[in-house]
Write a protein that holds these residues in place. Structure first.
Motif, mmCIF file in Angstrom:
data_model
loop_
_atom_site.group_PDB
_atom_site.id
_atom_site.type_symbol
_atom_site.label_atom_id
_atom_site.label_comp_id
_atom_site.label_asym_id
_atom_site.label_seq_id
_atom_site.Cartn_x
_atom_site.Cartn_y
_atom_site.Cartn_z
ATOM 1 N N GLN A 615 -27.478 -40.779 9.936
ATOM 2 C CA GLN A 615 -26.665 -41.996 9.894
ATOM 3 C C GLN A 615 -26.170 -42.289 8.479
ATOM 4 O O GLN A 615 -25.041 -42.737 8.285
ATOM 5 C CB GLN A 615 -27.474 -43.176 10.429
ATOM 6 N N LEU A 616 -27.016 -42.027 7.500
ATOM 7 C CA LEU A 616 -26.595 -42.261 6.114
ATOM 8 C C LEU A 616 -25.443 -41.339 5.736
ATOM 9 O O LEU A 616 -24.472 -41.758 5.092
ATOM 10 C CB LEU A 616 -27.775 -42.040 5.162
ATOM 11 N N ALA A 617 -25.547 -40.073 6.117
ATOM 12 C CA ALA A 617 -24.469 -39.138 5.812
ATOM 13 C C ALA A 617 -23.201 -39.512 6.580
ATOM 14 O O ALA A 617 -22.090 -39.440 6.049
ATOM 15 C CB ALA A 617 -24.893 -37.714 6.152
ATOM 16 N N LEU A 618 -23.368 -39.907 7.831
ATOM 17 C CA LEU A 618 -22.225 -40.329 8.643
ATOM 18 C C LEU A 618 -21.578 -41.569 8.043
ATOM 19 O O LEU A 618 -20.349 -41.688 7.984
ATOM 20 C CB LEU A 618 -22.681 -40.607 10.071
ATOM 21 N N LEU A 619 -22.406 -42.499 7.591
ATOM 22 C CA LEU A 619 -21.903 -43.720 6.989
ATOM 23 C C LEU A 619 -20.989 -43.391 5.808
ATOM 24 O O LEU A 619 -19.905 -43.954 5.667
ATOM 25 C CB LEU A 619 -23.079 -44.585 6.521
ATOM 26 N N TYR A 620 -21.412 -42.462 4.971
ATOM 27 C CA TYR A 620 -20.603 -42.080 3.814
ATOM 28 C C TYR A 620 -19.274 -41.486 4.269
ATOM 29 O O TYR A 620 -18.238 -41.683 3.625
ATOM 30 C CB TYR A 620 -21.374 -41.068 2.960
#
Length: 866
Positions: A615-620
């Motif tokens: 999710q963190l990578a997707l958020l970026y």
């Protein structure tokens, strides 16, 4: 040698008086043409220590994260902030501000992105972002989002106070940044060994260009702030408006100083005219000293302009000091001349003038030297503006001595002898009273002095070095009110940067971890274990679910394969969150912004659940670039494996202890939050300012030590007696330390301005001591009677000391009317110190002389000539 020089000086002055005046007028006129280059410098460099190691980190951080100067304007309308009327007024104000030439951009609640209007899944965020100005925006929904957003609340918005802020961004000064980079490079090359002439010349040119660019930038900022205030005035009826920000603090300081230079310069001038008129009651004794003062000031302004040597906040009072030092020499000449004129009716003008000069020149020379030593001691402060002030005043004292002992005798010779200008009688009521107190109540004088010394010592132990920008201004000023509103409603004023340096981890495919051929659809086990392949419920059907999410992750993240997105992991976010929470809990902090702020917003889209690595990578990946510029790029440097937390300090907080606060952060980061020593770095203007403040106490002790040793050496050369030199130090030591004691008792902090007062006091108070001892020694030589010598000294030189000290005290007292607190304290404390120095020189010093009898006895003495 000395006699030949005196004979030459006397022959030139008496034989070529008119030519001396013409030459002085020509030299001063030439220098006056350079006075137009005289300038005031209000750059932030005035707050920095010389060779501060934290300065390099400060500039590196600013360059890395793109720090931009900005002003903050608060907007509090009479109606609800989100009413149509209030929003229309805010829009009109913003648009007018954007039209100002020196404004790069203006950010308001009208412009910030709304993420939940209405709420949508993260994958649809790009197409859903709106602002308050979009026609389809639901204003009430926007109000709720903005009021609860960790990014905007208490930064751009405070609904409890019905207040919002406008962030007025100033253009980046790229020219100055490039020059600083070039200067650092050349300085590094110059420090490697023998410096080639070409590098030294380039470095000198760069430093000149830096000064010129700083002046241009300061002018631009001043004009921009003036334009912003004009816009504020035009909208004042629509809402309550206040203005603040670090650029405004610097600009307002220099504005106050400039106004004080003009207003109080004229005030001091008129006060000096009135004082001289009351004391001497003759036009010539008013005009001649003022001509000398004016000549000295113009000469120094010309020298400073010629050398492009700007005056800072710290050295802004140098004109007042020069006026008073020059006037002191002039008054001593006047008093001595009038005394000779009363006693010697038959002497011609040349004999009267040259005798007065000869009697006064030596003590005035030593006074100039000892005062110069006092100011030269400031070179050890380590603070560049204080160092410059020391050089400036040392040069000014030399100018004052040379001009006074050239111009004043020449004017007096041309004016001619006038018996009406002689003194009517010796002595004065005040000096006779002090003489009686010294002789009849000598023990009381000693006891009082000891009590005062004890009072001083205790006060010095209470001395503090903390200060806040807001304390520089009176509560009635716009800057004070604006900073208070920003502190109380919108998260603080002074910036602090907290940097987290993560341990280096080899990147995928880097040289330290070679990439291998991977079968299509391969998922690194390490990343799976970190949570990159788990079904988190955050990714919607478009991105797959369950085990299919792994394939979607590989497809979506492997196609573009932006390596920066892999930096954002749960472990790093957890560390940033921990530091963010810690800072937010501290009473000294207002608004804290970091990557954790954006993560908190994102977790709101995930039912307040912590985000996984996927999710963190997707958020970026899915965040729009304009929003990423606002919430991620200013707080993360993937290239340097570093996170930044921006903290605003409540500068108006009572009892703010900067150094203790910064030390507590560094200690708790290791002991409570588990960071490694050195992993957390603190920078920003608060750190640099604190470094300067913390150096003040040590540098004050060092400068005082240097000045006392220097003056003691001067006394030894002048009097050739160690005992007499120690006695001469007593009133000066008491006056200088008394100032520090008063500061301690009344909670006046030691800062850049007050650090100079003790040295200034010694330098000016020693004038009285030298003149008194020289005259006492001469009077004692007449009959060898200590008591009669004391009375005669009080009736002669005591009168001159009283006149000069009274003039100095009144001159500095007028500075107490300033709205700029450092100027007010400077005037108050210097006037108080001069009063103590005068009383010490006319009571304590003569009492110690009578008790210790440093001149011995004179047998078979005969009456000496006056």
């Amino acid at each position: 040698m000395g006699q030949r020089m005196w004979a030459l000086y006397q022959r030139i002055l008496t034989g070529y008086t008119l030519w001396v005046l013409i030459g002085l007028v020509l030299v001063i006129s030439l220098l006056a043409t350079q006075a137009r280059h005289f300038s005031l410098d209000a750059s932030a460099d005035a707050l920095l220590l010389e060779d501060d190691e934290d300065l390099a980190l400060f500039r590196e951080t600013a360059e890395r994260y793109g720090a931009q100067d900005f002003l903050v304007m608060t907007y509090t309308p009479p109606t609800s902030l989100f009413s149509d009327t209030s929003l229309a007024g805010l829009e009109a104000l913003r648009d007018d501000l954007r039209d100002i030439r020196g404004v790069d951009s203006v950010l308001t609640v009208l412009d910030v992105p709304l993420l939940s209007n209405p709420p949508v899944p993260m994958t649809e965020l790009v197409s859903n972002i709106k602002t308050l100005e979009d026609p389809e925006t639901d204003v009430e929904m926007a109000r709720t989002e903005l009021a609860n957003s960790p990014l905007y609340v208490n930064l751009l918005l405070n609904l409890e106070e019905n207040t919002t802020a406008l962030q007025i961004n100033l253009p980046l000064d790229t020219t100055r940044e490039q020059l600083l980079t070039l200067q650092a490079s050349l300085t590094e090359q110059a420090g490697t060994g023998e410096v080639p002439e070409s590098i030294a010349a380039d470095l000198e040119r760069v430093e000149v260009m830096l000064k010129e660019q700083s002046n241009r930038r300061a002018t631009m900022v001043h004009e921009t702030i003036a334009s912003v205030r004009e816009v504020m005035a035009a909208h004042q009826d629509d809402a309550q408006l206040f203005l603040g920000g670090v650029p405004m603090i610097a600009d307002d300081i220099i504005t106050f100083v400039r106004n004080d230079l003009i207003t109080f310069g004229l005030g001091v001038l008129f006060l000096l005219i009135a004082t001289l008129t009351v004391i001497f009651r003759q036009p010539r004794w008013v005009i001649m000293p003022l001509l000398c003062c004016g000549a000295v000031v113009v000469t120094m302004l010309g020298i400073l302009g010629l050398g492009r040597w700007p005056v800072t906040v710290i050295s802004s009072n140098f004109i007042s000091l020069l006026l008073i030092l020059t006037l002191s020499m002039s008054i001593h000449l006047i008093v001595r001349y009038r005394e000779l004129l009363r006693k010697h009716h038959d002497w011609d003008q040349a004999q009267l003038v040259m005798t007065a000069v000869k009697r006064i020149a030596v003590p005035c020379l030593y006074m100039a030297l000892t005062t110069g030593v006092a100011f030269m001691s400031l070179l050890f402060s380590g603070i560049r503006p204080v160092i410059n002030f020391g050089w400036m005043m040392s040069l000014g004292i030399a100018c004052a001595f040379l001009v006074t002992f050239s111009l004043f005798p020449a004017l007096l010779l041309l004016a001619g002898k006038d018996q009406r200008t002689a003194e009517k009688s010796s002595g004065g009521k005040t000096t006779r009273l002090l003489a009686r107190i010294t002789l009849k109540s000598g023990n009381a004088v000693l006891v009082t002095s000891l009590a005062l010394a004890a009072f001083t010592v205790i006060g010095i132990t209470r001395l503090v070095v903390e200060n806040s920008f807001i304390d520089y201004f009176d509560q009635s000023t716009d800057i004070y009110q604006g900073m208070t509103v920003i502190d109380e409603r919108l998260g603080g004023t002074t910036p602090l940067e907290v940097l987290i340096n993560f341990e280096d981890v080899p990147e995928r495919g880097s040289a330290s971890q070679p990439a291998e051929e991977e079968p299509e659809g391969f998922v690194d086990e390490g990343f799976v274990n970190e949570g990159f392949a788990e079904d988190d419920g955050f990714v919607d059907e478009g991105f797959g679910s369950g085990s299919a999410s792994v394939g979607s992750f590989s497809d979506d993240f492997g196609a573009e394969d932006d390596p920066e997105k892999y930096w954002y992991t749960q472990s790093k976010v957890a560390r940033i969150k921990a530091m963010h929470r810690y800072l937010d809990e501290q009473p000294e902090t207002g608004k804290v912004l970091s990557l954790a702020t954006m993560i908190e917003i994102a977790e709101g889209f995930n039912d307040d659940e912590a985000l996984t690595n996927v999710q963190l990578a997707l958020l970026y990946t899915v965040i729009p670039s304009e929003f990423r510029d606002l919430v991620i790029d200013p707080y993360v440097s993937v290239e340097h494996n570093q996170a930044r937390l921006n903290v605003r300090i409540l500068d108006s907080m009572d009892g703010l202890k900067r150094n203790a606060f910064l030390e507590r952060i560094e200690r708790d980061a290791v002991e409570e939050l588990g960071f490694e020593p050195g992993q957390i770095q603190l920078t920003g203007m608060m750190v640099l300012y604190n470094n300067m403040l913390q150096s003040l106490f040590g540098s004050q002790i060092l400068t005082l030590g240097v000045v006392f040793l220097g003056i003691l050496l001067m006394f030894l050369i002048l009097f050739r007696s160690f005992k007499l030199s120690l006695l001469a130090m007593a009133p000066n030591l008491l006056a200088a330390t008394f100032v520090l004691g008063i500061m301690g008792w009344f909670g006046i902090p030691l800062d850049m301005m007050t650090i100079t007062i003790a040295s200034i006091t010694i330098g000016m108070a020693v004038d009285n001591t030298i003149h008194y001892l020289v005259r006492y020694k001469r009077e004692f030589a007449k009959d060898g009677d200590y008591v009669r010598a004391l009375s005669r000294s009080h009736n002669t030189i005591g009168k001159a000391m009283f006149y000069t000290s009274l003039t100095i005290i009144l001159g500095f007292s007028i500075l107490m009317m300033s709205n700029f607190r450092p100027t007010l304290y400077f005037g108050l404390l210097t006037a108080l110190a001069m009063a103590v120095a005068l009383l010490g020189s006319l009571t304590l010093l003569p009492r110690l002389i009578v008790l210790t009898r440093p001149f011995g006895t004179i047998e078979g003495h005969h009456r000496t000539e006056d």
